[in-house]
Design a protein around this motif. Structure first.
Motif, PDB file in Angstrom:
ATOM      1  N   TYR A 290       0.831  -1.212   0.000  1.00  0.00           N
ATOM      2  CA  TYR A 290       0.000   0.000   0.000  1.00  0.00           C
ATOM      3  C   TYR A 290       0.864   1.259   0.000  1.00  0.00           C
ATOM      4  CZ  TYR A 290       0.823   0.154   5.096  1.00  0.00           C
ATOM      5  OH  TYR A 290       1.390   0.190   6.351  1.00  0.00           O
ATOM      6  N   PRO A 291       0.558   2.194  -0.905  1.00  0.00           N
ATOM      7  CA  PRO A 291       1.191   3.510  -0.878  1.00  0.00           C
ATOM      8  C   PRO A 291       0.561   4.339   0.232  1.00  0.00           C
ATOM      9  CG  PRO A 291      -0.383   3.402  -2.667  1.00  0.00           C
ATOM     10  CD  PRO A 291      -0.342   2.032  -2.057  1.00  0.00           C
ATOM     11  N   LYS A 292       1.307   5.336   0.717  1.00  0.00           N
ATOM     12  CA  LYS A 292       0.811   6.138   1.836  1.00  0.00           C
ATOM     13  C   LYS A 292       1.316   7.567   1.752  1.00  0.00           C
ATOM     14  CE  LYS A 292       2.928   3.571   4.970  1.00  0.00           C
ATOM     15  NZ  LYS A 292       3.545   3.096   6.241  1.00  0.00           N
ATOM     16  N   VAL A 293       0.593   8.469   2.382  1.00  0.00           N
ATOM     17  CA  VAL A 293       1.032   9.851   2.559  1.00  0.00           C
ATOM     18  C   VAL A 293       0.927  10.161   4.042  1.00  0.00           C
ATOM     19  CG1 VAL A 293       0.384  10.637   0.263  1.00  0.00           C
ATOM     20  CG2 VAL A 293      -1.285  10.741   2.103  1.00  0.00           C
ATOM     21  N   GLY A 294       1.810  11.054   4.535  1.00  0.00           N
ATOM     22  CA  GLY A 294       1.814  11.364   5.952  1.00  0.00           C
ATOM     23  C   GLY A 294       2.098  12.823   6.232  1.00  0.00           C
ATOM     24  N   LEU A 295       1.662  13.283   7.382  1.00  0.00           N
ATOM     25  CA  LEU A 295       1.913  14.655   7.820  1.00  0.00           C
ATOM     26  C   LEU A 295       2.260  14.630   9.304  1.00  0.00           C
ATOM     27  CD1 LEU A 295       1.883  17.676   7.052  1.00  0.00           C
ATOM     28  CD2 LEU A 295      -0.504  17.731   7.817  1.00  0.00           C
ATOM     29  N   TYR A 296       3.355  15.319   9.679  1.00  0.00           N
ATOM     30  CA  TYR A 296       3.856  15.299  11.055  1.00  0.00           C
ATOM     31  C   TYR A 296       4.261  16.699  11.492  1.00  0.00           C
ATOM     32  CZ  TYR A 296       4.502  10.264  10.234  1.00  0.00           C
ATOM     33  OH  TYR A 296       4.314   8.941   9.932  1.00  0.00           O
ATOM     34  N   TRP A 297       4.151  16.943  12.781  1.00  0.00           N
ATOM     35  CA  TRP A 297       4.808  18.087  13.410  1.00  0.00           C
ATOM     36  C   TRP A 297       6.165  17.586  13.872  1.00  0.00           C
ATOM     37  CZ3 TRP A 297       6.537  18.406  18.521  1.00  0.00           C
ATOM     38  CH2 TRP A 297       7.043  19.663  18.902  1.00  0.00           C
ATOM     39  N   GLU A 298       7.231  18.314  13.507  1.00  0.00           N
ATOM     40  CA  GLU A 298       8.582  17.861  13.842  1.00  0.00           C
ATOM     41  C   GLU A 298       9.336  18.930  14.622  1.00  0.00           C
ATOM     42  OE1 GLU A 298      12.579  16.644  11.390  1.00  0.00           O
ATOM     43  OE2 GLU A 298      10.809  15.349  11.262  1.00  0.00           O
ATOM     44  N   SER A 299      10.082  18.470  15.619  1.00  0.00           N
ATOM     45  CA  SER A 299      10.907  19.351  16.439  1.00  0.00           C
ATOM     46  C   SER A 299      12.324  18.783  16.497  1.00  0.00           C
ATOM     47  CB  SER A 299      10.322  19.457  17.848  1.00  0.00           C
ATOM     48  OG  SER A 299      11.043  20.387  18.628  1.00  0.00           O
ATOM     49  N   THR A 300      13.292  19.612  16.105  1.00  0.00           N
ATOM     50  CA  THR A 300      14.701  19.217  16.108  1.00  0.00           C
ATOM     51  C   THR A 300      15.411  19.935  17.244  1.00  0.00           C
ATOM     52  OG1 THR A 300      14.731  18.779  13.733  1.00  0.00           O
ATOM     53  CG2 THR A 300      16.850  19.231  14.784  1.00  0.00           C
ATOM     54  N   SER A 301      16.044  19.170  18.109  1.00  0.00           N
ATOM     55  CA  SER A 301      16.667  19.748  19.296  1.00  0.00           C
ATOM     56  C   SER A 301      17.860  20.624  18.935  1.00  0.00           C
ATOM     57  CB  SER A 301      17.110  18.636  20.255  1.00  0.00           C
ATOM     58  OG  SER A 301      18.198  17.929  19.697  1.00  0.00           O
ATOM     59  N   THR A 302      18.089  21.646  19.772  1.00  0.00           N
ATOM     60  CA  THR A 302      19.266  22.513  19.635  1.00  0.00           C
ATOM     61  C   THR A 302      20.143  22.471  20.882  1.00  0.00           C
ATOM     62  OG1 THR A 302      18.122  24.442  20.541  1.00  0.00           O
ATOM     63  CG2 THR A 302      17.960  24.093  18.161  1.00  0.00           C
ATOM     64  N   GLY A 303      19.626  21.876  21.959  1.00  0.00           N
ATOM     65  CA  GLY A 303      20.342  21.887  23.224  1.00  0.00           C
ATOM     66  C   GLY A 303      20.113  23.149  24.025  1.00  0.00           C
ATOM     67  N   LEU A 304      19.319  24.087  23.487  1.00  0.00           N
ATOM     68  CA  LEU A 304      19.053  25.350  24.160  1.00  0.00           C
ATOM     69  C   LEU A 304      17.737  25.280  24.931  1.00  0.00           C
ATOM     70  CD1 LEU A 304      19.964  27.785  21.239  1.00  0.00           C
ATOM     71  CD2 LEU A 304      21.417  27.139  23.171  1.00  0.00           C
ATOM     72  N   SER A 305      17.777  25.664  26.198  1.00  0.00           N
ATOM     73  CA  SER A 305      16.564  25.679  27.009  1.00  0.00           C
ATOM     74  C   SER A 305      16.751  26.681  28.137  1.00  0.00           C
ATOM     75  CB  SER A 305      16.272  24.293  27.581  1.00  0.00           C
ATOM     76  OG  SER A 305      17.298  23.886  28.466  1.00  0.00           O
ATOM     77  N   GLU A 306      15.653  27.054  28.769  1.00  0.00           N
ATOM     78  CA  GLU A 306      15.704  27.978  29.896  1.00  0.00           C
ATOM     79  C   GLU A 306      14.587  27.650  30.864  1.00  0.00           C
ATOM     80  OE1 GLU A 306      14.542  32.045  28.969  1.00  0.00           O
ATOM     81  OE2 GLU A 306      13.915  31.348  26.973  1.00  0.00           O
ATOM     82  N   VAL A 307      14.828  27.966  32.126  1.00  0.00           N
ATOM     83  CA  VAL A 307      13.833  27.765  33.166  1.00  0.00           C
ATOM     84  C   VAL A 307      13.235  29.121  33.505  1.00  0.00           C
ATOM     85  CG1 VAL A 307      13.391  26.971  35.517  1.00  0.00           C
ATOM     86  CG2 VAL A 307      15.059  25.774  34.086  1.00  0.00           C
ATOM     87  N   THR A 308      11.936  29.241  33.399  1.00  0.00           N
ATOM     88  CA  THR A 308      11.249  30.481  33.755  1.00  0.00           C
ATOM     89  C   THR A 308      10.235  30.196  34.834  1.00  0.00           C
ATOM     90  OG1 THR A 308       9.620  30.127  32.013  1.00  0.00           O
ATOM     91  CG2 THR A 308      11.551  31.470  31.462  1.00  0.00           C
ATOM     92  N   SER A 309       9.934  31.214  35.649  1.00  0.00           N
ATOM     93  CA  SER A 309       8.993  31.059  36.753  1.00  0.00           C
ATOM     94  C   SER A 309       7.899  32.093  36.643  1.00  0.00           C
ATOM     95  CB  SER A 309       9.709  31.199  38.098  1.00  0.00           C
ATOM     96  OG  SER A 309      10.711  30.212  38.226  1.00  0.00           O
ATOM     97  N   TYR A 310       6.702  31.717  37.080  1.00  0.00           N
ATOM     98  CA  TYR A 310       5.543  32.573  36.981  1.00  0.00           C
ATOM     99  C   TYR A 310       4.760  32.534  38.284  1.00  0.00           C
ATOM    100  CZ  TYR A 310       6.489  32.388  31.976  1.00  0.00           C
ATOM    101  OH  TYR A 310       7.080  32.484  30.752  1.00  0.00           O
ATOM    102  N   TYR A 311       4.081  33.664  38.577  1.00  0.00           N
ATOM    103  CA  TYR A 311       3.103  33.638  39.644  1.00  0.00           C
ATOM    104  C   TYR A 311       1.973  32.703  39.248  1.00  0.00           C
ATOM    105  CZ  TYR A 311       4.958  37.670  42.207  1.00  0.00           C
ATOM    106  OH  TYR A 311       5.720  38.502  42.952  1.00  0.00           O
ATOM    107  N   ASP A 312       1.192  32.274  40.226  1.00  0.00           N
ATOM    108  CA  ASP A 312       0.063  31.408  39.915  1.00  0.00           C
ATOM    109  C   ASP A 312      -0.960  32.092  39.032  1.00  0.00           C
ATOM    110  OD1 ASP A 312       1.123  29.320  41.290  1.00  0.00           O
ATOM    111  OD2 ASP A 312       0.071  29.781  43.171  1.00  0.00           O
ATOM    112  N   ASP A 313      -1.014  33.453  39.086  1.00  0.00           N
ATOM    113  CA  ASP A 313      -1.988  34.158  38.249  1.00  0.00           C
ATOM    114  C   ASP A 313      -1.475  34.372  36.833  1.00  0.00           C
ATOM    115  OD1 ASP A 313      -0.057  36.053  38.552  1.00  0.00           O
ATOM    116  OD2 ASP A 313      -1.304  37.486  39.665  1.00  0.00           O
ATOM    117  N   GLY A 314      -0.265  33.855  36.555  1.00  0.00           N
ATOM    118  CA  GLY A 314       0.226  33.889  35.186  1.00  0.00           C
ATOM    119  C   GLY A 314       1.197  35.010  34.893  1.00  0.00           C
TER     120      GLY A 314
END
Length: 388
Positions: A290-314
């Motif tokens: 069977y032939p097929k077609v597909g669609l995906y959301w893709e995310s490629t890592s960069t090693g970059l991240s940060e921790v942020t903090s928020y009040y409970d009210d946003g």
């Protein structure tokens, strides 16, 4: 005394249909269930001890309320085989009525973890004989003994039915296909796999993805793995939903813009979520294409991240302040992956298949505005997969 009790039980079995009032189909099935339950208590020691003197009386009692079914014919054939009597007519009748389909499905559902629930919801379909009842185990045991004993010389037809009764389905269908005189209009393999092909499947993929354009592509040949939930194979259209991972072990570093600063990064993994839709082009139960077609959301890592903090009210408060809600934000290269491929599967046993998929992928990485380095978008992949 033993004969007296036997006579009383047979009398009870014989008279029960006349005292049970079956005015509606539902009440009739209730009568059948009660009769079968009483009969099974008698049939189990009969089969266990190979003492078939009263077998026919008990089977006729079942048929008087429930009608003839696969189970009653199975026991009649088993008796003739054990007593070395002529069984050709009984076996031919059994196969002509496609009772083998019913038994194959019984063996199939008996192997399920939820077999008790399956039986409770479909009692009539199983002739009111619980799945994995001791009578089934005895029939399998007796059939296995017939196949392995030197005291019994089975004909080809008798060996064929003994394989079925012993739950050696692959061997049964192999011999069944080789007997043209018994070949029905529909393929035996199709009948065997009908129940399996109506099941949802799970697929594990493993292979490699490689670029097909660019003189010095950033992502070169890398291993890929996937896990999918797959739709039933009996339909014309086939669906897969799942995740795919590409391990970026063979790539170069690239530039990524983060808060107006250029970061020189390297990706360790690309992760995709999505699915495929295909249409069967060929299916002979042994092979499926069977032939097929597909669609995906893709995310490629960069090693970059940060921790942020928020009040409970946003509202934003501070990166490390007590009493706030912390989250980790990853700065990855996000895009869409489109797939165009073809899969070939070969049946192994029951609902298990092994297959090969070849596919083309278009992945426009530079849709992400923060990506500075140009990454070529055209890739191909070759993957082995196992469906179970």
């Amino acid at each position: 005394m033993a004969r007296f009790f036997t006579f009383v039980l047979l009398l009870q079995l014989s008279l029960t249909p006349f005292f049970l009032k079956a005015e509606t189909p539902e009440e009739k099935w209730q009568d059948c269930e009660q009769i079968t339950k009483i009969a099974l208590e008698k049939l189990t020691p009969i089969v266990e001890k190979n003492n078939y003197e009263n077998l026919e009386s008990v089977l006729n009692t079942i048929q008087s309320t429930c009608g003839e079914n696969e189970f009653t014919q199975r026991l009649r054939i088993l008796r003739t085989l054990i007593e070395k009597k002529t069984s050709g007519a009984l076996i031919a009748d059994y196969l002509a009525k496609n009772y083998q389909e019913i038994l194959v499905m019984r063996w199939d559902y008996s192997a399920e973890k939820e077999y008790k629930r399956i039986y409770q919801n479909n009692k009539a379909d199983f002739n009111f004989i619980p799945l994995n009842h001791p009578i089934d185990s005895l029939v399998k045991l007796k059939a296995e003994a017939l196949l392995n004993s030197t005291s019994f010389v089975l004909t080809e037809q008798e060996r064929e039915i003994a394989l079925l009764f012993a739950d050696h389905l692959d061997e049964f269908y192999q011999t069944f296909e080789e007997t043209p005189a018994q070949q029905p209009a529909t393929s035996p393999k199709e009948r065997q796999h009908h129940g399996y092909k109506d099941r949802t499947g799970f697929s594990l993929y493993a292979g490699a993805e490689f670029p097909i354009t660019g003189s010095d592509p950033l992502f070169k040949t890398n291993p890929t793995f996937g896990f999918y939930v797959s739709s039933k194979l009996s339909s014309l259209f086939l669906f897969e939903v799942g995740a795919k991972v590409r391990v970026n072990s063979n790539d170069r570093s690239f530039d990524y813009l983060l808060y107006d600063e250029v970061e020189h990064v390297n990706s360790s993994i690309s992760f995709s979520l999505g699915g495929n839709i295909g249409a069967k082009a060929f299916d002979n139960d042994k092979f499926l294409i069977y032939p097929k077609v597909g669609l995906y959301w893709e995310s490629t890592s960069t090693g970059l991240s940060e921790v942020t903090s928020y009040y409970d009210d946003g509202y934003y408060y501070d990166d490390y302040n007590n009493g706030s809600t912390s989250t980790v934000k990853y700065h990855n290269v996000n895009t869409m992956r489109t797939t165009l491929g073809i899969s070939v599967m070969r049946h192994l046993a029951k609902k298990n298949y092994i297959g090969l998929e070849a596919a083309y992928h278009y992945i426009p990485y530079n849709w992400d505005d923060n990506l500075i380095t140009s990454i070529q978008p055209n890739y191909a992949s070759l993957q082995l997969f196992f469906r179970f």
